[in-house]
Design a protein around this motif. Structure first.
Motif, PDB file in Angstrom:
ATOM      1  N   ASN A   9      -3.160 -65.866  -5.489  1.00 32.51           N
ATOM      2  CA  ASN A   9      -2.844 -65.478  -6.869  1.00 32.51           C
ATOM      3  C   ASN A   9      -2.639 -66.750  -7.701  1.00 32.51           C
ATOM      4  O   ASN A   9      -2.666 -67.863  -7.173  1.00 32.51           O
ATOM      5  CB  ASN A   9      -1.632 -64.553  -6.917  1.00 32.51           C
ATOM      6  CG  ASN A   9      -0.368 -65.197  -6.366  1.00 32.51           C
ATOM      7  OD1 ASN A   9      -0.209 -66.425  -6.452  1.00 32.51           O
ATOM      8  ND2 ASN A   9       0.505 -64.393  -5.786  1.00 32.51           N
ATOM      9  N   ASP A  10      -2.387 -66.527  -9.006  1.00 33.36           N
ATOM     10  CA  ASP A  10      -2.337 -67.685  -9.915  1.00 33.36           C
ATOM     11  C   ASP A  10      -1.251 -68.689  -9.534  1.00 33.36           C
ATOM     12  O   ASP A  10      -1.448 -69.898  -9.614  1.00 33.36           O
ATOM     13  CB  ASP A  10      -2.110 -67.212 -11.361  1.00 33.36           C
ATOM     14  CG  ASP A  10      -3.366 -66.537 -11.908  1.00 33.36           C
ATOM     15  OD1 ASP A  10      -4.419 -66.658 -11.234  1.00 33.36           O
ATOM     16  OD2 ASP A  10      -3.291 -65.913 -12.986  1.00 33.36           O
TER      17      ASP A  10
ATOM     18  N   LYS B 278      -9.632 -65.626  -5.986  1.00 34.20           N
ATOM     19  CA  LYS B 278      -9.219 -64.290  -6.387  1.00 34.20           C
ATOM     20  C   LYS B 278      -8.544 -63.654  -5.186  1.00 34.20           C
ATOM     21  O   LYS B 278      -9.111 -63.659  -4.086  1.00 34.20           O
ATOM     22  CB  LYS B 278     -10.439 -63.471  -6.818  1.00 34.20           C
ATOM     23  CG  LYS B 278     -10.251 -62.915  -8.209  1.00 34.20           C
ATOM     24  CD  LYS B 278     -11.414 -62.128  -8.680  1.00 34.20           C
ATOM     25  CE  LYS B 278     -11.262 -61.897 -10.171  1.00 34.20           C
ATOM     26  NZ  LYS B 278     -12.484 -61.547 -10.798  1.00 34.20           N
TER      27      LYS B 278
END
Lengths: 752, 119
Positions: free
Chosen positions: A685-686, A733
Motif C-alpha cells: 500500500n501507499d 498495487k
C-alpha cells in the motif's frame, strides 16, 4: 590660488593709490560747498535703526544656510557668512561706495568718495548714516551668493568673489539705478543711466537680490552640482541638518527686512508704516500661497518651499513696497512665492544645484517683483516719474519697458562679468574643492574643524572598514553627539561581548564537528573490522552445516537434515546482514567507489539468470527475462549491477508465490539503460511504498518474520544506483504486484 | 588425480574445505603461510593453488606474485580466496596475478567449476 591672491593684492594696491589721489582732490572741492541740511535727527535715528536691522539679516542668512546644508559643511557656511560681511564692507568703504554714489561718469559709475570719510563737512552725519545703510545692502547682496554655492565652493574662492561683488558688481548696478547725487551730499546732480531711463526699484528687488542671484547662477554653472545631487537623471535631496535653525534664519531675515524696506524711504514720514505693512503682508502671502499650493494637493508642504515662499514674497514686494496698496502687496507676495516654487523645480530639471534656493528666491522673486511693479503701483506715482520715456500712450506700459530694460541690463552685466571673470580665475585656480574635501566635508577640509559627530562618524567608518569592535567613540553627556557616542559605546560593548561568545561557539562547533567526523570514521572502521572478524567463524558455521547437510543426505540421515538446513540458512542470513551493514557503512562514509569495466550485457544476464533462477523458482514462480536491447555493451560496475539486480529479483521472489517474475531490459534516452523487475506478488500500500527505501524497515515489521531479509537490501541498492548517477523507483498495487526499476548510465564517467 | 595446494591459516576453514574437496576426489596438500606456499608450490608442483589472501609471514598477494614470477611455478593457476566480498579486493587479487577469485564462505559448486576450468 596664491598667485591669484598676489595679483589681486597688487591690483588693489594700484587701485588704492589711484583712488586716494582722486579722493583727496574731490574732498577738497566738497568741503568748499555748503549744503543746506534740513534732515531732522529723527530721520537719522530711523535710518540708523534700519541699518542695524539690515545687519541682522547677516545673522538670518547664516542661520538659514547653515541649517539647511549638511552638518559636515555648517562651519564653512557660517564662516563664509561672517567673512563676506567683513570683506564686502571693507570693499564698499574703499571703492564700492565711490563707484555707487560718487559723481557719475556717463551714468555708468561713480568716480569719487573712495575711502569714504565725510568728517568735517556740514552733512557728515547724514552722509555717514547713508553710508552705513548702503554698506549693509552691499553685504546683503554678497551674502545671497553663499547659499547658492554652498558645500562645494572653496572658502578662498568665496572671499575673492565677495571682493568682486563689493567693488565692481553691486556698486556699479547700484549706481545705474540709485545714483541721484543732487539729493545727496556734495553731488553735482549727475545720475545713473537706469534712473534716467525711468527704471524704478524701491529697495532693490533687482539691484540687490537679483544681482546676488545672477552671480550665484554664474558660479554654479562654473562649479557644477554637489556630488550625488543629480545621478543618472535622478535628483537626490540632502536632508537639512538643522531645520529649526533655518526657520530662525528666515525669521531673522524677515525681521531685518523691515529695516531694508523701511530704511529705503530714507526719511521717517507717513509713507513708512505703509511700507512696513506691505513688507510683512507680502511675506505672509508668500508662505500662505505655498501652504495652499501643497494643501490642494493634499500634501504637507516641504520645509524648503515654505521658507523660500516667505522670502520670495519679501523679495518681490521690495521693488514696490512704497508704491502699492496692501492688497497689491499681498498679490505680489503670493506671486513671488509661486514663482520661487516653480523656479526651484525648473532648476532641478536643468540639474542646477542651488542648496538653499537662493536663485529661485532672490533672482526669480526679484525679477518678478520688479516686472509687476507697473501693474500694481498707483497711477499717480507712475505719472510722477519724470524720467520715464513716452514709448507709448500708456504710462504702465512705458514703466514696464523701463523695468525690462533695468532687469535685462543688470542681468547681462552681473551675470556675464562674474561668469567671464570667474571662469578665467577657475582655469587659473579651480573654484571648487577637491572630491575628497567634498566627501569629508568642508568643516574638516577647509577649517580643520572637527566635532563629536565627525569623530563618531570616523570611528563608525573605521569599524565598518576593519571590523574592529574594540574602538570607542567620543563620550560627552552634554552634547547630542556625545550622548549618541555614549550609547553607541554601550552598544559596541555588548556587540563585542556577543561577538566573543559567537566566535567561541564557532570554535566549539568546529571542534564538535571534527569530533563527530572522527567518531563517524571510527564507527565505519569498526563496522568494517567487525564484519570481517564475524565472517571468519561464520564461514565455518555455513561451511560445516553445508558439509553436514551433504553427508546427512549421502548417509540417509533425514532426521538431521531439517535442523541442519535451519542452521545453514540462519548462517546465510547473518552473512547477508553483515555484508549489508558493511555496504551501508561504506556508503555513509563516502567510501563506496565504483569499479568501472567493460560489460557484455548478454554475459551479465546469463550470470544473473544462473544465480537467480533457483531462488526465483523456489516459490514455484515463473522467471522471464525480456531483453529489448541488442548486443548492448556497458561501461559500469559489474559487481554492483549484479548485486542490485540480484537484490531486486530475490526481493520479488520472496513476496511472490506461484506467480511470474519478469526482468525487462530496455535502453532509455540513448545513454541510459533501464532494468524493470516485475512480480505478481502481494504488493504494497501507499504507506509501505513510502517506507520501502528506509533503512531497517520492511514493508511490514511482521514481514521479516514471514519472509526473512534484513531490510537493508533496497536502501543499499538505491544508494548504489545513485552513486552510478542513476535512479531507483518503485510502483506497486496491493494484491497485484510490484515493479522495482533502476535506470543507470550505459557508460559511467570515471569521475562519478 | 588433481593435486590442489590449499593455502589457509585458519584451522577450521582448512579442515572444512579440504574435507569437502577430498570427498569430491581431489588430492589436497596444505600450506599455512605465504612463504610455505611458495616453497610447496616449487617442491610439489600442484595443479591448482587455492590462496587465502590474509596470511601470516607473507600475505597471499605477495606469495602469488612470487609464485607467478618464478619460471617453474609461474604456470600454476591460482584461485584467490578471501573473506572480503568487496569488488576492490577482487580487483586487487586479479591485478596481483591470481587467475580466478572466490569469496568466502565458499560455495562448493562454484569453486569446483573454477578448479575444473584449469584442469
Amino acid at each position: 590660488m596664491l598667485n591669484f591672491v598676489q595679483t589681486f593684492k597688487r591690483l588693489i594696491i594700484f587701485s588704492l593709490a589711484f583712488i586716494i589721489l582722486i579722493t583727496t582732490l574731490n574732498t577738497v572741492r566738497a568741503a568748499d560747498e555748503t549744503i543746506d541740511n534740513n534732515a531732522s535727527n529723527i530721520d537719522l535715528l530711523w535710518m540708523l535703526i534700519c541699518a542695524i536691522l539690515v545687519f541682522m539679516m547677516q545673522a538670518g542668512f547664516m542661520c538659514l544656510e547653515s541649517g539647511i546644508i549638511r552638518n559636515k559643511n555648517n562651519i564653512n557656511v557660517a564662516l563664509k557668512n561672517v567673512s563676506d560681511f567683513g570683506i564686502s564692507i571693507v570693499c564698499f568703504w574703499t571703492i564700492g561706495y565711490g563707484f555707487m554714489f560718487g559723481i557719475s561718469k556717463s551714468g555708468f559709475m561713480g568716480s569719487n568718495d573712495f575711502f569714504f570719510d565725510p568728517s568735517g563737512t556740514a552733512t557728515s552725519g547724514q552722509a555717514m548714516t547713508f553710508f552705513i545703510f548702503q554698506s549693509m545692502f552691499c553685504a546683503t547682496a554678497a551674502s545671497i551668493i553663499s547659499g547658492a554655492v554652498a558645500e562645494r565652493l572653496k572658502f578662498n574662492s568665496y572671499l575673492v568673489i565677495t571682493a568682486i561683488v563689493g567693488t565692481i558688481l553691486y556698486p556699479v548696478v547700484g549706481h545705474w539705478a540709485w545714483a541721484n547725487s543732487d539729493d545727496l551730499f556734495g553731488g553735482d546732480g549727475s545720475t545713473g543711466w537706469l534712473y534716467d531711463a525711468g527704471f524704478v526699484d524701491f529697495a532693490g528687488s533687482t539691484i540687490v537680490h537679483s544681482t546676488g542671484g545672477w552671480i550665484g547662477l554664474a558660479i554654479i554653472l562654473i562649479i557644477g552640482p554637489r556630488t550625488g545631487r543629480f545621478v543618472e537623471g535622478k535628483t537626490r535631496k540632502f536632508a537639512p541638518s538643522n531645520l529649526p535653525l533655518s526657520v530662525l534664519g528666515v525669521l531673522l531675515l524677515g525681521f531685518g527686512w523691515h529695516g531694508f524696506n523701511g530704511g529705503s524711504n530714507l526719511v521717517l514720514d507717513e509713507a513708512v508704516p505703509g511700507i512696513l505693512l506691505n513688507t510683512f503682508l507680502a511675506a505672509a502671502a508668500g508662505i500662505v500661497v505655498c501652504l495652499i499650493f501643497w494643501g490642494v494637493q493634499n500634501t504637507t508642504a516641504p520645509a524648503g518651499d515654505l521658507l523660500n515662499g516667505l522670502l520670495a514674497g519679501l523679495v518681490a514686494v521690495t521693488a514696490s513696497a512704497n508704491w502699492v496698496t496692501p492688497l497689491s502687496a499681498v498679490i505680489i507676495g503670493a506671486g513671488g512665492g509661486l514663482v520661487a516654487l516653480y523656479a526651484t523645480r525648473l532648476l532641478e530639471r536643468l540639474e542646477l544645484d542651488d542648496p538653499v534656493g537662493a536663485i529661485p528666491v532672490h533672482l526669480a522673486g526679484g525679477i518678478f517683483g520688479t516686472l509687476v511693479l507697473p501693474f500694481f503701483a498707483a497711477e499717480e506715482y507712475l505719472i510722477g516719474n519724470q524720467n520715464l520715456t513716452e514709448y507709448t500712450g500708456n504710462v504702465r506700459v512705458n514703466q514696464f519697458i523701463a523695468q525690462l530694460i533695468g532687469i535685462i541690463s543688470v542681468g547681462l552685466y552681473t551675470f556675464f562679468v562674474s561668469y567671464i571673470l570667474l571662469n578665467v580665475i577657475n582655469n587659473y585656480s579651480p573654484l571648487r574643492v577637491s572630491q575628497e574635501a567634498e566627501d569629508i566635508g568642508l568643516n574638516i577640509a577647509e577649517h580643520d574643524s572637527s566635532s563629536d559627530q565627525i569623530d563618531l562618524l570616523k570611528i563608525m567608518q573605521y569599524q565598518n572598514d576593519t571590523g574592529d569592535l574594540s574602538v570607542r567613540g567620543p563620550e560627552d553627556l552634554f552634547t547630542e553627539a556625545g550622548q549618541i557616542g555614549y550609547h553607541y559605546n554601550i552598544l559596541m560593548g555588548s556587540l563585542e561581548e556577543s561577538d566573543k561568545i559567537m566566535r567561541k561557539q564557532k570554535d566549539d562547533l568546529q571542534v564538535a564537528m571534527q569530533n563527530a567526523q572522527t567518531a563517524n570514521q571510527a564507527k565505519s572502521d569498526f563496522l568494517a573490522k567487525m564484519s570481517h572478524e564475524l565472517r571468519t567463524p561464520l564461514n565455518a558455521i555455513i561451511g560445516y552445516s553445508e558439509m553436514l547437510m551433504e553427508e546427512a543426505e549421502d548417509d540417509g540421515l533425514d532426521t538431521y537434515s531439517d535442523d541442519l538446513t535451519k542452521i545453514h540458512s540462519s548462517g546465510e542470513h547473518l552473512l547477508t546482514l553483515i555484508n549489508d551493514i558493511l555496504d551501508l557503512s561504506k556508503i555513509e562514509a563516502g567510501k563506496m567507489d565504483l569499479y568501472i569495466e567493460d560489460i557484455e550485457l548478454n554475459t551479465l544476464l546469463k550470470q544473473i539468470e544462473a544465480t537467480a533462477k533457483p531462488l526465483v523458482e523456489k516459490n514455484k514462480n515463473k522467471f522471464i527475462i525480456n531483453n529489448e536491447t541488442k548486443n548492448m555493451k556497458l561501461k559500469n560496475d559489474q559487481t554492483k549491477i549484479r548485486q542490485i539486480l540480484f537484490n531486486m529479483l530475490s526481493n520479488a521472489a520472496k513476496f511472490t508465490n506461484k506467480g511470474k517474475i519478469t526482468l525487462k531490459i530496455k535502453s532509455e534516452n540513448k545513454n541510459q539503460i533501464r532494468f524493470d523487475v516485475t512480480d505478481t506478488g502481494i504488493g504494497m500500500n501507499d504507506e509501505q511504498i513510502g517506507n520501502v527505501f528506509e533503512e531497517f524497515t520492511q514493508a511490514e515489521s511482521s514481514t521479516s518474520k514471514n519472509y526473512g531479509g534484513t531490510g537493508l537490501g533496497l536502501p543499499i541498492s538505491k544508494k548504489m544506483t545513485e552513486i552510478m548517477g542513476g535512479r531507483m523507483e518503485v510502483e506497486s498495487k496491493e494484491g497485484k504486484g510490484t515493479t522495482f526499476s533502476i535506470t543507470i548510465p550505459i557508460v559511467v564517467q570515471e569521475e562519478n | 588425480m588433481t593435486k590442489i595446494l590449499l593455502v589457509e591459516d585458519n584451522e577450521m576453514n582448512k579442515d572444512m574445505l579440504s574435507r569437502r574437496l577430498m570427498k569430491k576426489g581431489y588430492d589436497i596438500i596444505f600450506a599455512m603461510d605465504g612463504q610455505e606456499a611458495i616453497d610447496m608450490a616449487k617442491s610439489e608442483m600442484p595443479d591448482v593453488i587455492l590462496m587465502d589472501m590474509g596470511l601470516p609471514v607473507k600475505d597471499g598477494l605477495q606469495a602469488t606474485k612470487e609464485i607467478k614470477e618464478d619460471s617453474t611455478t609461474g604456470n600454476i593457476p591460482i584461485i584467490a580466496l578471501t573473506a572480503h566480498a568487496m569488488a576492490e579486493h577482487r580487483q586487487e587479487a586479479l591485478d596481483g596475478g591470481c587467475d580466478e577469485y572466490e569469496t568466502k564462505p565458499v560455495r562448493l559448486p562454484s569453486l569446483i567449476e573454477k578448479i575444473e576450468q584449469f584442469t
